[in-house]
Design a protein around this motif. Sequence first.
Motif, short mmCIF file in Angstrom:
data_model
loop_
_atom_site.label_atom_id
_atom_site.label_comp_id
_atom_site.label_asym_id
_atom_site.label_seq_id
_atom_site.Cartn_x
_atom_site.Cartn_y
_atom_site.Cartn_z
N ILE A 171 45.82 41.23 31.47
CA ILE A 171 45.13 41.76 32.65
C ILE A 171 44.88 43.25 32.44
O ILE A 171 45.77 43.97 31.97
CB ILE A 171 45.95 41.55 33.93
CG1 ILE A 171 46.13 40.05 34.22
CG2 ILE A 171 45.31 42.25 35.13
CD1 ILE A 171 47.10 39.77 35.37
N LEU A 172 43.69 43.69 32.77
CA LEU A 172 43.37 45.11 32.78
C LEU A 172 43.03 45.50 34.21
O LEU A 172 42.09 44.97 34.80
CB LEU A 172 42.19 45.42 31.86
CG LEU A 172 41.62 46.84 31.95
CD1 LEU A 172 42.68 47.88 31.55
CD2 LEU A 172 40.37 46.99 31.08
N LEU A 173 43.79 46.42 34.77
CA LEU A 173 43.53 46.94 36.11
C LEU A 173 42.66 48.18 35.97
O LEU A 173 43.09 49.20 35.42
CB LEU A 173 44.84 47.27 36.82
CG LEU A 173 45.84 46.11 36.96
CD1 LEU A 173 47.09 46.56 37.71
CD2 LEU A 173 45.19 44.91 37.67
N LEU A 174 41.42 48.09 36.46
CA LEU A 174 40.41 49.13 36.26
C LEU A 174 39.89 49.63 37.60
O LEU A 174 39.04 48.99 38.23
CB LEU A 174 39.26 48.57 35.41
CG LEU A 174 38.06 49.47 35.14
CD1 LEU A 174 38.49 50.77 34.48
CD2 LEU A 174 37.04 48.75 34.27
N PRO A 175 40.39 50.75 38.10
CA PRO A 175 39.91 51.28 39.38
C PRO A 175 38.48 51.80 39.25
O PRO A 175 38.13 52.42 38.24
CB PRO A 175 40.89 52.42 39.69
CG PRO A 175 41.38 52.86 38.34
CD PRO A 175 41.42 51.62 37.49
#
Length: 374
Positions: free
Chosen positions: A131-135
């Motif tokens: 998972i990549l959390l990208l704001p």
Amino acid sequence: MSTRQADASVKPARPRVAVVLFNLGGPDNQDAVRPFLMNLFTDPAILRVPPFIRPFLARYIAHKRVPAAQENYRLMGGGSPLLPLTERQASALEADLKQDWDAKCFIAMRYWHPFSEAAVAAVKAWQPEEILLLPLYAQYSSTTTGSSLVAWREAAAKAGLAVKTTTLCCWFEDEAVLANAAALAQGTIDAAKAALPPGTPLRVLFSAHGLPQVIVDRGDPYQFQIEAYVAGLRRYLTDPAIDSLVCYQSRATPQQWLAPSTDDAVMEAGRDGVALVVVPVAFVSDHSETLVELDMEYRDLAEKHGVPGYFRAPVQNDDPGFIAALAGVARHAQSRGPGLCSTAGGRICPTPHGNCPFAQAGHDTTSRMAIPAC
């Protein structure tokens, strides 16, 4: 064929990566305005008062703000365009990332649907390897990215989603992002110069969403990152020394907010007799702060105070150059994970900014923001 030759002909496996895009969210119809505002003002990251006071104060603030907010959304067709624009960004970003990954983009809004709980459920059902959390906030603030990360981790823990995760805290220093933003600003500067009478002086206002000064004084790195972002953006302008000012809009409470305010800067331009190009910063999607506040309210203010010309640069939305830059940001972050990353890899913010997530990851293991660094 030898074993070595056979192995060389096998393509490496494509990682199955869920990219979660964080954004604020916005009411999609008039009836949603009140609950949206309640969600906003009951967030402890936004309304920093004792917990037993917050629900009552939030209800009062929301009640007072509903009529004006509903009128703003009426001017935009009845609801916020933020989700459709974010969906376009997600679709374009996913198509770019699919060149290298088995990628799928998910959207987690903070104050209106789809919330983190729905995004977590969709990610879990898709069964990613990573998972990549990208704001969708280039600059980190505890009120935006920080709050979204808290909501995501709480929802993920409740749903039992345990997957290798990379968290990108900020990307305000990325050169491709800066170059794209500067190109959009430069296009508007050039158009303004062509439209204005010869010799008309021009000033650029880099307008960011404001924050209460007390939040910055307590260690939030947002103002530092805004100013660093604007300094980087200016390097790509045709005239980096152009008359310009960083200012802050959208003050929402009576306490002191970051200064100078955009409305004060507009009125000052009237006194100075200079035309304005307003460049939104800290926004990558159109919403009420650009489509109503900048395009209507500040334009009216500029006309009232005799500003000789008022022009607004576009935000990036799903501009192809921006999507390509954001894909580069995503690839770079994923290559550094899992853990907490910036575009530089590690901590960028100076030591006084104690609310930098790297400071909390390294020194405050009891914080809800604590994340292991990459």
